[in-house]
Scaffold this motif. Sequence first.
Motif, PDB file in Angstrom:
ATOM      1  N   ALA A 439       0.825  -1.210   0.000  1.00  0.00           N
ATOM      2  CA  ALA A 439       0.000   0.000   0.000  1.00  0.00           C
ATOM      3  C   ALA A 439       0.859   1.260   0.000  1.00  0.00           C
ATOM      4  N   ALA A 440       1.923   1.245   0.790  1.00  0.00           N
ATOM      5  CA  ALA A 440       2.820   2.404   0.827  1.00  0.00           C
ATOM      6  C   ALA A 440       3.524   2.576  -0.517  1.00  0.00           C
ATOM      7  N   GLY A 441       3.994   1.466  -1.088  1.00  0.00           N
ATOM      8  CA  GLY A 441       4.706   1.544  -2.362  1.00  0.00           C
ATOM      9  C   GLY A 441       3.842   1.980  -3.523  1.00  0.00           C
ATOM     10  N   ALA A 442       2.525   1.736  -3.412  1.00  0.00           N
ATOM     11  CA  ALA A 442       1.608   2.125  -4.490  1.00  0.00           C
ATOM     12  C   ALA A 442       1.147   3.577  -4.362  1.00  0.00           C
ATOM     13  N   THR A 443       1.641   4.283  -3.368  1.00  0.00           N
ATOM     14  CA  THR A 443       1.223   5.666  -3.126  1.00  0.00           C
ATOM     15  C   THR A 443       2.322   6.636  -3.536  1.00  0.00           C
ATOM     16  N   ARG A 444       2.032   7.421  -4.594  1.00  0.00           N
ATOM     17  CA  ARG A 444       2.950   8.507  -4.953  1.00  0.00           C
ATOM     18  C   ARG A 444       2.689   9.665  -3.992  1.00  0.00           C
ATOM     19  N   TYR A 445       3.725  10.430  -3.727  1.00  0.00           N
ATOM     20  CA  TYR A 445       3.569  11.489  -2.734  1.00  0.00           C
ATOM     21  C   TYR A 445       4.119  12.821  -3.253  1.00  0.00           C
ATOM     22  N   MET A 493       0.421  14.159 -11.261  1.00  0.00           N
ATOM     23  CA  MET A 493       0.366  12.880 -10.571  1.00  0.00           C
ATOM     24  C   MET A 493      -0.745  11.992 -11.123  1.00  0.00           C
ATOM     25  N   LEU A 494      -1.898  12.565 -11.435  1.00  0.00           N
ATOM     26  CA  LEU A 494      -3.033  11.780 -11.919  1.00  0.00           C
ATOM     27  C   LEU A 494      -2.919  11.412 -13.388  1.00  0.00           C
ATOM     28  N   ALA A 495      -1.973  12.021 -14.096  1.00  0.00           N
ATOM     29  CA  ALA A 495      -1.766  11.668 -15.495  1.00  0.00           C
ATOM     30  C   ALA A 495      -1.373  10.200 -15.642  1.00  0.00           C
ATOM     31  N   ALA A 496      -0.741   9.669 -14.576  1.00  0.00           N
ATOM     32  CA  ALA A 496      -0.333   8.263 -14.602  1.00  0.00           C
ATOM     33  C   ALA A 496      -1.407   7.358 -14.023  1.00  0.00           C
ATOM     34  N   GLY A 497      -2.578   7.918 -13.703  1.00  0.00           N
ATOM     35  CA  GLY A 497      -3.678   7.132 -13.160  1.00  0.00           C
ATOM     36  C   GLY A 497      -3.736   7.220 -11.642  1.00  0.00           C
ATOM     37  N   GLY A 498      -4.836   6.761 -11.111  1.00  0.00           N
ATOM     38  CA  GLY A 498      -5.013   6.774  -9.662  1.00  0.00           C
ATOM     39  C   GLY A 498      -6.468   6.549  -9.306  1.00  0.00           C
ATOM     40  N   GLU A 499      -6.692   6.083  -8.083  1.00  0.00           N
ATOM     41  CA  GLU A 499      -8.049   5.819  -7.614  1.00  0.00           C
ATOM     42  C   GLU A 499      -8.420   6.663  -6.400  1.00  0.00           C
ATOM     43  N   LEU A 500      -7.418   7.099  -5.654  1.00  0.00           N
ATOM     44  CA  LEU A 500      -7.702   7.845  -4.428  1.00  0.00           C
ATOM     45  C   LEU A 500      -6.667   8.951  -4.246  1.00  0.00           C
ATOM     46  N   VAL A 501      -7.145  10.168  -3.994  1.00  0.00           N
ATOM     47  CA  VAL A 501      -6.283  11.310  -3.682  1.00  0.00           C
ATOM     48  C   VAL A 501      -6.429  11.629  -2.192  1.00  0.00           C
ATOM     49  N   THR A 502      -5.299  11.737  -1.510  1.00  0.00           N
ATOM     50  CA  THR A 502      -5.285  12.139  -0.106  1.00  0.00           C
ATOM     51  C   THR A 502      -4.683  13.530  -0.001  1.00  0.00           C
ATOM     52  N   GLY A 524     -12.286  16.558 -13.399  1.00  0.00           N
ATOM     53  CA  GLY A 524     -11.307  16.146 -14.403  1.00  0.00           C
ATOM     54  C   GLY A 524     -10.959  14.680 -14.423  1.00  0.00           C
ATOM     55  N   TYR A 525     -11.298  13.967 -13.340  1.00  0.00           N
ATOM     56  CA  TYR A 525     -10.852  12.573 -13.241  1.00  0.00           C
ATOM     57  C   TYR A 525     -11.988  11.720 -12.681  1.00  0.00           C
ATOM     58  N   LEU A 526     -12.652  11.010 -13.553  1.00  0.00           N
ATOM     59  CA  LEU A 526     -13.777  10.185 -13.156  1.00  0.00           C
ATOM     60  C   LEU A 526     -13.318   9.029 -12.270  1.00  0.00           C
ATOM     61  N   ALA A 527     -14.169   8.672 -11.310  1.00  0.00           N
ATOM     62  CA  ALA A 527     -13.946   7.518 -10.435  1.00  0.00           C
ATOM     63  C   ALA A 527     -12.722   7.674  -9.529  1.00  0.00           C
ATOM     64  N   VAL A 528     -12.259   8.908  -9.329  1.00  0.00           N
ATOM     65  CA  VAL A 528     -11.166   9.160  -8.385  1.00  0.00           C
ATOM     66  C   VAL A 528     -11.758   9.824  -7.145  1.00  0.00           C
ATOM     67  N   ASP A 529     -11.601   9.191  -5.998  1.00  0.00           N
ATOM     68  CA  ASP A 529     -12.112   9.742  -4.753  1.00  0.00           C
ATOM     69  C   ASP A 529     -11.060  10.625  -4.078  1.00  0.00           C
ATOM     70  N   THR A 530     -11.526  11.499  -3.195  1.00  0.00           N
ATOM     71  CA  THR A 530     -10.629  12.393  -2.462  1.00  0.00           C
ATOM     72  C   THR A 530     -10.961  12.357  -0.975  1.00  0.00           C
ATOM     73  N   VAL A 531      -9.934  12.237  -0.142  1.00  0.00           N
ATOM     74  CA  VAL A 531     -10.112  12.338   1.305  1.00  0.00           C
ATOM     75  C   VAL A 531      -9.228  13.473   1.800  1.00  0.00           C
ATOM     76  N   VAL A 532      -9.697  14.173   2.830  1.00  0.00           N
ATOM     77  CA  VAL A 532      -8.991  15.351   3.339  1.00  0.00           C
ATOM     78  C   VAL A 532      -8.749  15.189   4.836  1.00  0.00           C
ATOM     79  N   TYR A 533      -7.519  15.519   5.262  1.00  0.00           N
ATOM     80  CA  TYR A 533      -7.169  15.514   6.677  1.00  0.00           C
ATOM     81  C   TYR A 533      -6.501  16.839   7.023  1.00  0.00           C
ATOM     82  N   ARG A 534      -6.537  17.165   8.300  1.00  0.00           N
ATOM     83  CA  ARG A 534      -5.831  18.330   8.808  1.00  0.00           C
ATOM     84  C   ARG A 534      -4.512  17.880   9.432  1.00  0.00           C
ATOM     85  N   GLY A 535      -3.412  18.458   8.948  1.00  0.00           N
ATOM     86  CA  GLY A 535      -2.101  18.078   9.480  1.00  0.00           C
ATOM     87  C   GLY A 535      -1.770  18.744  10.798  1.00  0.00           C
ATOM     88  N   GLY A 536      -2.308  19.956  11.004  1.00  0.00           N
ATOM     89  CA  GLY A 536      -2.066  20.666  12.251  1.00  0.00           C
ATOM     90  C   GLY A 536      -0.753  21.414  12.250  1.00  0.00           C
TER      91      GLY A 536
END
Length: 547
Positions: A439-445, A493-502, A524-536
């Motif tokens: 999971a970590a390796g599949a996440t671009r940052y 980042m999404l040009a290479a594909g993706g399913e979830l944006v954090t 702009g990107y169908l079927a891509v979900d987004t989750v939002v967190y506060r870093g503080g």
Amino acid sequence: MPQTADDLDAVAVRTWCSLALDALGREREAIDAINVYPVADGDTGTNLYLTVESAAAAVEAVFAAHETGTSVPSTADAVRAMAHGALIGARGNSGTILAQLLRGMAEVLAEGAGAGRLSLALTRAAASAREAVAHPVEGTVLTVAAAAAAAAERPADGAGAPAVVRAAYEGARTALDATPGQLAVLGRAGVVDAGGRGLVAVLGALVEAVSGRAPERAYEAPTAPAPAAAVAGVAGDCSAGDGPQDGPAFEVIYLLEAGDQEVERLRTRLDGLGDSLVVVGGDGLWNVHVHVDDAGAAVEAGVEAGRPYRIRITHFAADRLHARPEPAQRAVVVVVPGDGLGGLCAEAGATTVLARPGEPPASGELVDAIRRAHAREVVLLPNDGDLRHTAAAAAEQARAEGIRVALIPTRAAVQGIAALAVHEPDRSFDEDVVAMTAAAGATRYAELAVAERQSWTMAGICQAGDILGLIDGDVAVIGEDVPETARKVLDRMLAAGGELVTLVLGEDVPDTLADRLEEHVREGYLAVDTVVYRGGHQCAPLLIGVE
């Protein structure tokens, strides 16, 4: 080699720190085993060891800066470094009190370190430590420190430094033996005070550093863990307050940059929130320790007083019924760049280590967190490529202590979040580590940062104040404002594909930015979900992950 000169010079201070660290290393487990007051959480020896480890590292850093032929630091530089290192690395209540003891000694020894100054230093140390504790209790390390100071005044005029420190050591030993009769919980458990025993070890090291010989009588005391019935409900390794049987649920510790007046108001505020309050330090830098039920309120009080950082929150309510609770099967330790992410990871069951910009955690902090996780198996997520060697050293030390540790080389906080999201403690350790690693390796940052000066980057020349978009650690976009730069980074980042944006927003970033970026992804990107967190606090303006 330990010296025999009548003055405590910088070399002797260095030797003292090294010997004290060795002594606490040998006795750490024995001191942990007798830790029954007021929380029977078995970590006083470990906390004292880590505090002295930080002090010793600070002294070594001063010597490293003076390595020019025969040049050595001054005594003042060495003792001030020792005190500062202990202050910023203090762990637990006993470690915090030890830091104040060393600070009190440094205030005197910086102006001279002969026999008379050593006696005065011990007196100043005992007084300043007692002042730092909101509600001092006899039969604790404070009592042992006071006895050491009183004994150090007894050698005849003209007696040398070795005689003074031997007298202090013997006085501390005698006082330590008497602690079970002064504090009921120690008497019921049949043990001496754990913090006091640690101080005796530190003073024994001082004897050897000054005289060249270890104390003739090594200290021996009961080390068997106390019966659960004797200590049930008693909370922490502190020397402050007779906390009730159902004391506060959280230990909160942080460093604080604040003025004297603000700290006095903070003391009053925290004293009303909980117990076991100890505030040590000075000259604008303080170490704050308190036990509370509302950890958030304790941190908020620090924010109102100044700038808190290196915030550590430990939940020990579950340990109240057992002197030595059974370790959990598996835990996750995560390094986080902001207190908001720390709260998020803690809610997911992880033990967190807060990384301050420019001050990455040391291996000792990571080992401490692994121990605090109290598990047989630990997954370590450093979340920073620059921490790989530090994390590897911590993992190796923990393995030597019998803990099975898997280090997943996460390079960013969003990779750690992705790994934690798939963590399943019920499956086998190897399967869990593989799933988290995948999971970590599949996440671009990516992250957004503000350029501090003109410089060359892979995306061209940036000017001071430009917004930099870094993808996988390299500058990919240079922009003039955060929203536009963030959109360009997302598109790349999404040009290479993706399913979830954090998206992880920094403390000063408005919620409207997240709304605009979510809309941009949705349109702009169908079927891509987004989750939002506060870093503080301390988090970058924006962190982005794409899975």
